[in-house]
Design a protein around this motif. Structure first.
Motif, PDB file in Angstrom:
ATOM      1  N   ALA A  19       0.838  -1.209   0.000  1.00 37.42           N
ATOM      2  CA  ALA A  19       0.000   0.000   0.000  1.00 37.42           C
ATOM      3  C   ALA A  19       0.872   1.258   0.000  1.00 37.42           C
ATOM      4  O   ALA A  19       0.611   2.200  -0.750  1.00 37.42           O
ATOM      5  CB  ALA A  19      -0.941  -0.021   1.212  1.00 37.42           C
ATOM      6  N   LEU A  20       1.918   1.272   0.829  1.00 39.24           N
ATOM      7  CA  LEU A  20       2.777   2.453   0.873  1.00 39.24           C
ATOM      8  C   LEU A  20       3.483   2.656  -0.466  1.00 39.24           C
ATOM      9  O   LEU A  20       3.547   3.778  -0.987  1.00 39.24           O
ATOM     10  CB  LEU A  20       3.819   2.325   1.995  1.00 39.24           C
ATOM     11  CG  LEU A  20       4.827   3.477   2.075  1.00 39.24           C
ATOM     12  CD1 LEU A  20       4.137   4.817   2.325  1.00 39.24           C
ATOM     13  CD2 LEU A  20       5.876   3.212   3.155  1.00 39.24           C
ATOM     14  N   LEU A  21       3.983   1.565  -1.041  1.00 35.50           N
ATOM     15  CA  LEU A  21       4.689   1.700  -2.313  1.00 35.50           C
ATOM     16  C   LEU A  21       3.742   2.166  -3.411  1.00 35.50           C
ATOM     17  O   LEU A  21       4.107   2.996  -4.253  1.00 35.50           O
ATOM     18  CB  LEU A  21       5.351   0.362  -2.688  1.00 35.50           C
ATOM     19  CG  LEU A  21       6.247   0.394  -3.914  1.00 35.50           C
ATOM     20  CD1 LEU A  21       7.341   1.444  -3.791  1.00 35.50           C
ATOM     21  CD2 LEU A  21       6.872  -0.982  -4.136  1.00 35.50           C
ATOM     22  N   ALA A  22       2.508   1.657  -3.388  1.00 30.84           N
ATOM     23  CA  ALA A  22       1.528   2.082  -4.394  1.00 30.84           C
ATOM     24  C   ALA A  22       1.274   3.585  -4.285  1.00 30.84           C
ATOM     25  O   ALA A  22       1.172   4.291  -5.301  1.00 30.84           O
ATOM     26  CB  ALA A  22       0.221   1.301  -4.226  1.00 30.84           C
ATOM     27  N   ARG A  49       1.954   8.765  -6.654  1.00 32.13           N
ATOM     28  CA  ARG A  49       2.326  10.161  -6.473  1.00 32.13           C
ATOM     29  C   ARG A  49       3.320  10.614  -7.543  1.00 32.13           C
ATOM     30  O   ARG A  49       3.381  11.785  -7.898  1.00 32.13           O
ATOM     31  CB  ARG A  49       2.962  10.321  -5.087  1.00 32.13           C
ATOM     32  CG  ARG A  49       2.710  11.644  -4.460  1.00 32.13           C
ATOM     33  CD  ARG A  49       3.136  11.665  -3.021  1.00 32.13           C
ATOM     34  NE  ARG A  49       4.532  11.328  -2.833  1.00 32.13           N
ATOM     35  CZ  ARG A  49       5.232  11.619  -1.728  1.00 32.13           C
ATOM     36  NH1 ARG A  49       4.631  12.242  -0.740  1.00 32.13           N
ATOM     37  NH2 ARG A  49       6.479  11.283  -1.610  1.00 32.13           N
ATOM     38  N   ARG A  50       4.127   9.671  -8.044  1.00 33.19           N
ATOM     39  CA  ARG A  50       5.081   9.978  -9.128  1.00 33.19           C
ATOM     40  C   ARG A  50       4.425   9.958 -10.490  1.00 33.19           C
ATOM     41  O   ARG A  50       5.104  10.143 -11.503  1.00 33.19           O
ATOM     42  CB  ARG A  50       6.172   8.912  -9.188  1.00 33.19           C
ATOM     43  CG  ARG A  50       7.156   8.994  -8.134  1.00 33.19           C
ATOM     44  CD  ARG A  50       8.573   8.888  -8.619  1.00 33.19           C
ATOM     45  NE  ARG A  50       9.380   9.147  -7.453  1.00 33.19           N
ATOM     46  CZ  ARG A  50       9.769  10.354  -7.088  1.00 33.19           C
ATOM     47  NH1 ARG A  50       9.526  11.404  -7.855  1.00 33.19           N
ATOM     48  NH2 ARG A  50      10.436  10.542  -5.982  1.00 33.19           N
ATOM     49  N   CYS A  82      14.784   5.478  -6.646  1.00 31.98           N
ATOM     50  CA  CYS A  82      15.407   4.895  -7.844  1.00 31.98           C
ATOM     51  C   CYS A  82      14.503   5.077  -9.067  1.00 31.98           C
ATOM     52  O   CYS A  82      14.992   5.233 -10.184  1.00 31.98           O
ATOM     53  CB  CYS A  82      15.714   3.419  -7.624  1.00 31.98           C
ATOM     54  SG  CYS A  82      17.000   3.146  -6.372  1.00 31.98           S
ATOM     55  N   VAL A  83      13.196   5.046  -8.864  1.00 33.21           N
ATOM     56  CA  VAL A  83      12.271   5.293  -9.971  1.00 33.21           C
ATOM     57  C   VAL A  83      12.480   6.724 -10.483  1.00 33.21           C
ATOM     58  O   VAL A  83      12.492   6.980 -11.687  1.00 33.21           O
ATOM     59  CB  VAL A  83      10.807   5.068  -9.534  1.00 33.21           C
ATOM     60  CG1 VAL A  83       9.829   5.616 -10.569  1.00 33.21           C
ATOM     61  CG2 VAL A  83      10.556   3.578  -9.292  1.00 33.21           C
ATOM     62  N   ALA A  84      12.699   7.637  -9.538  1.00 31.16           N
ATOM     63  CA  ALA A  84      12.921   9.031  -9.946  1.00 31.16           C
ATOM     64  C   ALA A  84      14.256   9.195 -10.673  1.00 31.16           C
ATOM     65  O   ALA A  84      14.379   9.991 -11.599  1.00 31.16           O
ATOM     66  CB  ALA A  84      12.887   9.932  -8.714  1.00 31.16           C
ATOM     67  N   ALA A  85      15.263   8.425 -10.251  1.00 30.46           N
ATOM     68  CA  ALA A  85      16.617   8.665 -10.749  1.00 30.46           C
ATOM     69  C   ALA A  85      16.896   8.016 -12.099  1.00 30.46           C
ATOM     70  O   ALA A  85      17.771   8.458 -12.830  1.00 30.46           O
ATOM     71  CB  ALA A  85      17.639   8.164  -9.723  1.00 30.46           C
ATOM     72  N   TYR A  86      16.180   6.948 -12.440  1.00 31.28           N
ATOM     73  CA  TYR A  86      16.486   6.199 -13.658  1.00 31.28           C
ATOM     74  C   TYR A  86      15.253   6.104 -14.549  1.00 31.28           C
ATOM     75  O   TYR A  86      14.123   6.093 -14.068  1.00 31.28           O
ATOM     76  CB  TYR A  86      16.968   4.787 -13.317  1.00 31.28           C
ATOM     77  CG  TYR A  86      18.282   4.773 -12.582  1.00 31.28           C
ATOM     78  CD1 TYR A  86      19.484   4.786 -13.288  1.00 31.28           C
ATOM     79  CD2 TYR A  86      18.324   4.767 -11.200  1.00 31.28           C
ATOM     80  CE1 TYR A  86      20.697   4.788 -12.625  1.00 31.28           C
ATOM     81  CE2 TYR A  86      19.535   4.764 -10.523  1.00 31.28           C
ATOM     82  CZ  TYR A  86      20.724   4.775 -11.245  1.00 31.28           C
ATOM     83  OH  TYR A  86      21.909   4.781 -10.588  1.00 31.28           O
ATOM     84  N   GLY A  87      15.498   5.953 -15.839  1.00 35.49           N
ATOM     85  CA  GLY A  87      14.396   5.969 -16.781  1.00 35.49           C
ATOM     86  C   GLY A  87      13.830   4.610 -17.143  1.00 35.49           C
ATOM     87  O   GLY A  87      12.729   4.520 -17.689  1.00 35.49           O
TER      88      GLY A  87
END
Lengths: 461, 461
Positions: free
Chosen positions: A18-21, A26-27, A330-335
């Motif tokens: 739930a937290l990760l979702a 949010r991203r 890591c989702v923010a940093a890499y494509g």
């Protein structure tokens, strides 16, 4: 106009999922969450299988980031230390930290899980599909097969699939069975059983609140964590086989005698102890290690699915929440997903290994060492050294629980040096008064680098 | 009749690549080795870039397995300890171990490399293609592009490609640049330069042989390892910038003064010191960490390519050889390359991380601590405790160098506890006579589990 990418499939809607979702949503990611169980917000909570959670600084930091901490405030019961109940009846509170704000917080897993789901679904609009059970993964075709509530198969493309399906992860099993990753599962010889200590008839608590109660009995132990309604959730940790064990205590009389002899102060406050014992399953305790935690750009294991630990440091959920923050970064940093997974794994694996080792060691501490006078002197010296040299010496327990800026890996490394120092400095001492504190301070200054210096050497990796 | 699978491409024919090629060939794999440099057996050895190697128990175990140790015997120079040359001229031999067979062995990298190549090519028929330089990897097409001696491009299918191309691995760089793995490179502020100490004109050695000589100078140090011809290969470790540094010592006069002032006892025995200094490059020192070490079933990094370490524990090659044995075992245990790589990585990564940390820590030990009286008392106590309690206490240096059955990971963990114990037990001692040895023994017995018990908890992973 480009076509929207397929949604990210997330398996498991427990607190980690739930937290990760929430973080991924949010991203701006399109996430669909699949959960095997029914919606816990509409069904009575499953009882008898869950130790209360101890929320500490690492978990709190994660909940703060999604603005959830305020909504939890009323549900958290602070615990200032261990309230130890030795056999001789001479109970004592052993404070966890040296400062008033160094407390941990008891919360039921069900309460935390429902709140996170409420926020995920209600505030962030996360699409959660309950009663969708993972059946199989076709790695070559690149899809997972789930069963819907009517047991109809559904194919879900894995681009990617994020597995937050817990210690018994089916995704991990599929990866291991097809030899895509290496998995080591190390069972403890002990199991556990949940028991209840209700509030008294006048509504007051049966034990002092604001503490984690421990009945250390050497080879086994009972613990109790406070709930917000005056009751306590207790857990008995005991060998599966041998004597005494869950196997040897086979009839009601043997169980009753065991409680009366080993826990005479609390047994009368557990009116349902025999019924609880018979009705509730023996829980599994063990450590799961995997390497790596991902396969290509298809799948990643997060939280207990990647690194289940034994519960004796109270860090399982805290570590899982740190995972969520790390994967989000890591989702923010890499494509691309493979890079994200590789970076996430590189960041978190050494820390997961460290908390796994420390959690195992804490079992011995809780069930045996806490009543050892040597441990008490060492603990008192550790707190005194922290007061004198807070930039050099922080007790390992405090680094883990109250210092999220210190990675688990560093807490473990410094903790081992500190353990050697404390053991030798207190070798002939029966109380803190016997220890030459100025000499101890000099040894620490000569032996331990400042924490900031060590931090600069680990945070890069 | 099924078609033969394409050959395994192995990049790098240094000691690691050559040993691994032998092991794979022995298993029946078809391996082709590509090496950028010319055949070292036909060309004069490249000098000035290599510290002598210290072969210890881990490396010896690997060489024994391929029957190579006997052929090396005459070339190895045993070193029984550190021969320390302090500023005050009061030299002393600090033995490495407590037993006569606890020695390490000096050998030049060139000699070892040539021997391994001789065996690989001559005895095992390994196909080694020299002067074949890796140019690029086309990950999507699944082939590497190499340049042959005429600079013509050659396409080599990667099914798989095994990279033994060392600390500056081009394969690793390609994996990192395309974000397939995470790589962290941590440079030391110090560089190194190789220098020579020839045999005397009468053929005798300029220094006592059978020792690793160290001139610890706090911020920098000189070391010398014996060769089998009576000469020594010396290495100066010094800051790159600052004072003194390779940058600040810019002219012949400054260099000469530096040697005369800091190393008066050995400078006269290094007649080529100024010429060596000017002719030879400043070598790079650093730690490389990667996660994971493989990509799918296509490629795996082995040895320094995966985990280059600083040379101060003398374990680089020993660790690389352990890698070769581990990968060989994984090839035997699993049928597909991705499983083999995953298992190899899971087995070796925690140990590589541990030796990287210990190697960094040993730098401070060699350049500063060895002349600290506190270190000497601690070291004497450690050896005494090993004599009394060999199943519980082995000095960390000895675990790493003489006990291949103890994984690096465990040596690090126990070593930290031991460091704390030793520091506190010797806090007020100026010699071993000041230490209460019976009390120290009791503390160790109370604090440290038997090694066998700890071994059983780590070897599974």
């Amino acid at each position: 106009m480009s076509k929207a990418p397929p949604p990210v499939a997330l398996v498991g809607a427990g607190p980690t999922g739930a937290l990760l979702a929430i973080l991924l949503k949010r991203r701006g990611s399109h996430v669909v969450v699949y959960e095997a169980r029914p919606d816990p917000r509409r069904h009575p909570e499953e009882s008898g299988r869950s130790i209360n959670l101890a929320l500490a600084a690492r978990g709190i930091r994660a909940l703060e980031q999604v603005g959830l901490l305020e909504r939890l405030r009323g549900k958290l019961v602070p615990m200032r230390g261990r309230f130890v109940h030795p056999r001789d009846g001479r109970t004592a509170l052993q404070p966890y930290g040296t400062r008033a704000d160094e407390t941990i917080h008891s919360i039921s897993r069900a309460t935390l899980g429902r709140l996170l789901l409420d926020v995920a679904v209600g505030e962030y609009g996360v699409d959660v599909r309950f009663e969708h059970r993972l059946d199989a993964i076709d790695w070559h075709a690149g899809h997972a097969v789930l069963r819907d509530p009517h047991d109809h198969p559904i194919e879900v493309p894995i681009r990617p699939l994020i597995a937050c399906d817990g210690a018994g992860s089916r995704v991990r099993r599929s990866l291991a069975d097809t030899r895509r990753i290496e998995v080591y599962e190390e069972a403890l010889e002990h199991g556990y059983k949940e028991l209840s200590i209700p509030a008294m008839t006048d509504g007051t608590a049966a034990l002092p609140r604001e503490a984690l109660h421990v009945w250390p009995r050497g080879d086994h132990m009972l613990i109790a964590l406070p709930n917000d309604d005056g009751s306590f959730t207790a857990t008995l940790f005991l060998r599966r086989r041998g004597s005494p064990s869950f196997e040897s205590l086979a009839d009601r009389r043997a169980i009753a005698t065991f409680f009366d002899e080993d826990f005479p102060d609390i047994a009368p406050r557990m009116p349902q102890r025999i019924a609880d014992w018979c009705d509730r399953p023996v829980g599994f305790l063990g450590t799961v290690r995997a390497a790596p935690w991902y396969h290509r750009d298809q799948v990643v294991l997060v939280g207990d699915a990647a690194h289940a630990v034994v519960p004796f440091h109270g860090q399982g959920m805290n570590c899982c929440f740190e995972d969520c923050l790390a994967l989000d970064a890591c989702v923010a940093a890499y494509g691309d997903w493979e890079s994200r997974f590789a970076a996430f794994y590189a960041l978190r694996k050494p820390n997961a290994d460290a908390i796994a080792a420390m959690s195992l060691e804490n079992y011995e501490e809780m069930r045996a060492k806490v009543v050892d006078p040597r441990f008490q002197v060492q603990s008192a010296l550790a707190h005194e050294l922290e007061r004198r040299l807070p930039d050099r010496f922080i007790p390992r327990y405090s680094m883990v629980m109250f210092h999220p800026e210190i990675p688990y890996q560093l807490a473990e490394r410094r903790g081992r040096i500190q353990a050697g120092l404390l053991a030798a400095l207190t070798a002939d001492a029966s109380s803190l008064a016997d220890v030459d504190l100025d000499a101890a301070q000099r040894v620490v200054e000569a032996q331990l680098a400042p924490i900031a210096q060590d931090l600069s050497s680990v945070t890069k990796v």
